[in-house]
Write a protein that holds these residues in place. Sequence first.
Motif, mmCIF file in Angstrom:
data_model
loop_
_atom_site.group_PDB
_atom_site.id
_atom_site.type_symbol
_atom_site.label_atom_id
_atom_site.label_comp_id
_atom_site.label_asym_id
_atom_site.label_seq_id
_atom_site.Cartn_x
_atom_site.Cartn_y
_atom_site.Cartn_z
ATOM 1 N N PRO A 105 0.748 -1.106 -0.005
ATOM 2 C CA PRO A 105 -0.074 -0.064 0.110
ATOM 3 C C PRO A 105 0.698 1.268 0.031
ATOM 4 N N ALA A 106 0.336 2.496 -0.651
ATOM 5 C CA ALA A 106 0.997 3.699 -0.672
ATOM 6 C C ALA A 106 0.046 4.771 -1.070
ATOM 7 N N ARG A 107 0.128 5.985 -0.201
ATOM 8 C CA ARG A 107 -0.389 6.923 -0.636
ATOM 9 C C ARG A 107 0.715 8.091 -0.702
ATOM 10 N N PHE A 108 0.392 8.892 -2.134
ATOM 11 C CA PHE A 108 1.251 9.915 -2.388
ATOM 12 C C PHE A 108 0.650 11.056 -3.023
ATOM 13 N N ASN A 143 7.584 0.243 -8.114
ATOM 14 C CA ASN A 143 7.583 -0.064 -9.752
ATOM 15 C C ASN A 143 6.765 -0.960 -10.421
ATOM 16 N N ASN A 144 6.113 -0.299 -11.360
ATOM 17 C CA ASN A 144 5.220 -1.374 -12.182
ATOM 18 C C ASN A 144 3.847 -1.714 -11.332
ATOM 19 N N ALA A 145 3.492 -0.962 -10.207
ATOM 20 C CA ALA A 145 2.220 -0.908 -9.539
ATOM 21 C C ALA A 145 1.468 0.080 -10.210
ATOM 22 N N ASN A 146 0.022 -0.448 -10.037
ATOM 23 C CA ASN A 146 -1.049 0.514 -10.733
ATOM 24 C C ASN A 146 -1.322 1.582 -9.771
ATOM 25 N N VAL A 147 -1.676 2.679 -10.198
ATOM 26 C CA VAL A 147 -2.097 3.864 -9.482
ATOM 27 C C VAL A 147 -3.443 4.274 -9.637
ATOM 28 N N VAL A 148 -3.955 4.487 -8.551
ATOM 29 C CA VAL A 148 -5.633 4.973 -8.693
ATOM 30 C C VAL A 148 -5.653 6.282 -7.858
ATOM 31 N N LYS A 149 -6.810 6.922 -8.344
ATOM 32 C CA LYS A 149 -7.184 8.171 -7.749
ATOM 33 C C LYS A 149 -8.719 8.078 -7.406
ATOM 34 N N GLU A 153 -3.669 15.660 -11.781
ATOM 35 C CA GLU A 153 -3.429 17.085 -11.621
ATOM 36 C C GLU A 153 -2.359 17.273 -10.629
ATOM 37 N N GLU A 154 -1.712 18.280 -10.657
ATOM 38 C CA GLU A 154 -0.741 18.653 -9.530
ATOM 39 C C GLU A 154 -1.425 18.816 -8.374
ATOM 40 N N ASP A 155 -0.982 18.262 -7.118
ATOM 41 C CA ASP A 155 -1.535 18.402 -5.821
ATOM 42 C C ASP A 155 -2.368 17.131 -5.580
ATOM 43 N N ASP A 156 -2.632 16.455 -6.792
ATOM 44 C CA ASP A 156 -3.546 15.150 -6.554
ATOM 45 C C ASP A 156 -2.991 14.372 -5.606
ATOM 46 N N GLU A 157 -3.860 13.827 -4.814
ATOM 47 C CA GLU A 157 -3.625 12.524 -3.959
ATOM 48 C C GLU A 157 -3.810 11.329 -4.683
ATOM 49 N N LEU A 158 -2.832 10.455 -4.672
ATOM 50 C CA LEU A 158 -2.761 9.050 -5.552
ATOM 51 C C LEU A 158 -2.548 8.145 -4.772
ATOM 52 N N TRP A 159 -3.172 7.080 -5.038
ATOM 53 C CA TRP A 159 -2.833 5.558 -4.185
ATOM 54 C C TRP A 159 -2.252 4.688 -5.178
ATOM 55 N N ILE A 160 -1.512 3.727 -4.654
ATOM 56 C CA ILE A 160 -1.328 2.433 -5.200
ATOM 57 C C ILE A 160 -2.436 1.612 -5.110
ATOM 58 N N GLU A 161 -2.862 1.022 -6.202
ATOM 59 C CA GLU A 161 -4.170 0.087 -6.397
ATOM 60 C C GLU A 161 -3.796 -1.165 -5.631
ATOM 61 N N ILE A 162 -4.560 -1.823 -4.607
ATOM 62 C CA ILE A 162 -4.301 -2.995 -3.979
ATOM 63 C C ILE A 162 -5.238 -3.933 -4.578
ATOM 64 N N PRO A 163 -5.036 -4.973 -5.056
ATOM 65 C CA PRO A 163 -6.147 -5.983 -5.403
ATOM 66 C C PRO A 163 -6.595 -6.554 -4.118
ATOM 67 N N GLU A 164 -7.997 -6.738 -4.368
ATOM 68 C CA GLU A 164 -8.857 -7.005 -3.043
ATOM 69 C C GLU A 164 -8.125 -8.154 -2.370
ATOM 70 N N LYS A 165 -7.713 -9.285 -3.122
ATOM 71 C CA LYS A 165 -7.112 -10.461 -2.576
ATOM 72 C C LYS A 165 -5.772 -10.162 -1.361
#
Length: 607
Positions: free
Chosen positions: A477-480, A507-513, A558-570
């Motif tokens: 998990p990550a929030r950035f 690296n290679n992780a999916n990013v969600v907003k 956009e700049e200032d956006d909060e982004l997350w690494i997408e975590i598969p439900e499993k």
Amino acid sequence: MSDTDTDTDTGAGSHDPTSLRTPIVAVLGHVDHGKTSLLDKIRGSAVIEGEAGAITQHIGATAVPLDVVSSIAGDLVNPDDFDLPGLLFIDTPGHHSFTTLRSRGGALADIAILVVDVNDGFQPQTLEALDILKRSQTPFIVAANKIDTVPGWNPNEDSPINATYEAQSDRVSSRLDESLYEIIGNLSDEDFSADLYWRVQNFQRNVGVVPVSAMTGEGVPDLLAVMMGLSQRYMKEEMEIDVQGPGVGTVLEVKEEKGFGTTIDIVLYDGTIKADDQIVVGGMNKPIVTDVRALLQPRPLAEIRTESRFEKVDEISAASGIKVAAPELADAMAGAPVRVVRNRELDEVVEEVEAELADIAVDTEEQGVVVKADTLGSLEAMADALGEAEVPIVRAEVGDVAPRDISVASTAEEPKQRAILGFNVETLADAEQRAETEDVTVFTDEVIYQLIEEYEEYVDELERAQQDTILENIVRPARFHILPDHTFRQNDPAVVGVEVNSGTVQNNANVVKFEGNEPDRVGQVKGIQEQGEDVDEARAGNRVSVAIDGPTVGRQIEEDDELWIEIPEKHAKILEQELASEIPGDELEALNMYLDKQRSRDPFWGK
Ligand SMILES: Nc1nc2c(ncn2[C@@H]2O[C@H](COP(=O)(O)OP(=O)(O)OP(=O)(O)O)[C@@H](O)[C@H]2O)c(=O)[nH]1
């Protein structure tokens, strides 16, 4: 009393239908605390004190008759006060043989001596022995051994303890007292109320501590006196047996003997066994019904030069140790019951043996480890200890670790159960090889708790390694957030400067907003650079530039956006349920925030 006065034969003796048998004594204690030396001392003193032949060497045991006890103990034992015939010491010391020595549902030894080195105090096997004594409810006394090693000790060979105490300086005797009180304190920590034996009023409630030296024999008179007194006082009724009745005993050892084939060494604790008896013996698969071919005793020392070490006897009565030669004993097990049939229905006797075996049988489960031990009693002790450690057992057997045990262990579903725990057994050479090819781990040890500890450490390590591999394959998990004025490239891929708030961007992780609580996958991390260098991940607090394949800055992100690494439900589920304690706190924080967002939409997400 007078009619038994002359009867120094502790085995086959009186022809009374009931008579009192010799109490059976076992010696336990930590390695090197002096068990063997103490037995040797008692045997040695008995040989010196007694008339020739007064002590009888049995198979696996030494009988010390009352008059010999009395001559060693001097004033401490007046033979007129006793009607038990003496003491039968089991020759193999150690709690291992003690666990083997069982009779109908309990310990075969009627009484035990727990040897504790006064310098060394309580040690692991002392505790283990205490545990065994507690469980089997065997009365015991503590021999606080090696008192002659107290610095400045003034030895008085074979002296009773009070006399030798008087011969010591104040400094020396108070030093000994200190060690003795430490032992008494240790006993009390284990819930045994104990005291120096001469202060004990009720030996049923308190454990007597007898200071001794197996080297100088000091205190040995006291030890024998206490054993004799205890037995006479509290065990007399249990010693009443029908001496001419069919013999009942326990297998101590199964042994090949030149000229006799497989023989069993047994301790007889009831009745008589005769050289022409039919007997039933507990076997690996079922009770063995066979006819005695010979009853063998050790030849007296004087005749040792004759060909056989043994001499045949026609019969022997309890309590005694005897070697039985009979056909079909190959499957007999140490620790198993032996019963003489004589004048009884064979079926009935077989049933009795079966019932005793069932009583010792270990409960097994569909999945679990394989357990091997050298005797039924130790197998049972292992099963108890594994039960406490919550380790299931798939198969429990007496015998060395053999190839077929490896086959059984190799079918285990869980890697941690592809294991064999062998107590006091060998691993046969072909089994060892097979274990390697079949990826089965074999543990052997001579101390139960060490064996289990070893296995538990192995399981811990295995689980740690498993978690490490899981963790390697799981999205972290990550929030950035995107830093203002840090757009280096608009798209294909978008390259932006970010700061990681919590968790690990890999690296290679999916990013969600998240739009509200709706996740929207915007792309995939395609490169991370920290101060111009390529890196694989960025941790909380790092400022890095990331390439995100997919979005265009100004549109999806956009700049200032909060982004997350997408975590598969499993993965979220594994992280939350299994790895929460393994991942860093900030990663857990990112995970929890991510779960909150997902669960405000779908309460069962990741559950
Ligand atoms: N000074 C002194 N040494 C003793 C005494 N008792 C035993 N020892 C020594 O302590 C060592 C261990 O004694 P053992 O009788 O072999 O001990 P154990 O408990 O039978 O040991 P294992 O059979 O290996 O479990 C030997 O070197 C003995 O000579 C004692 O009372 N005084």
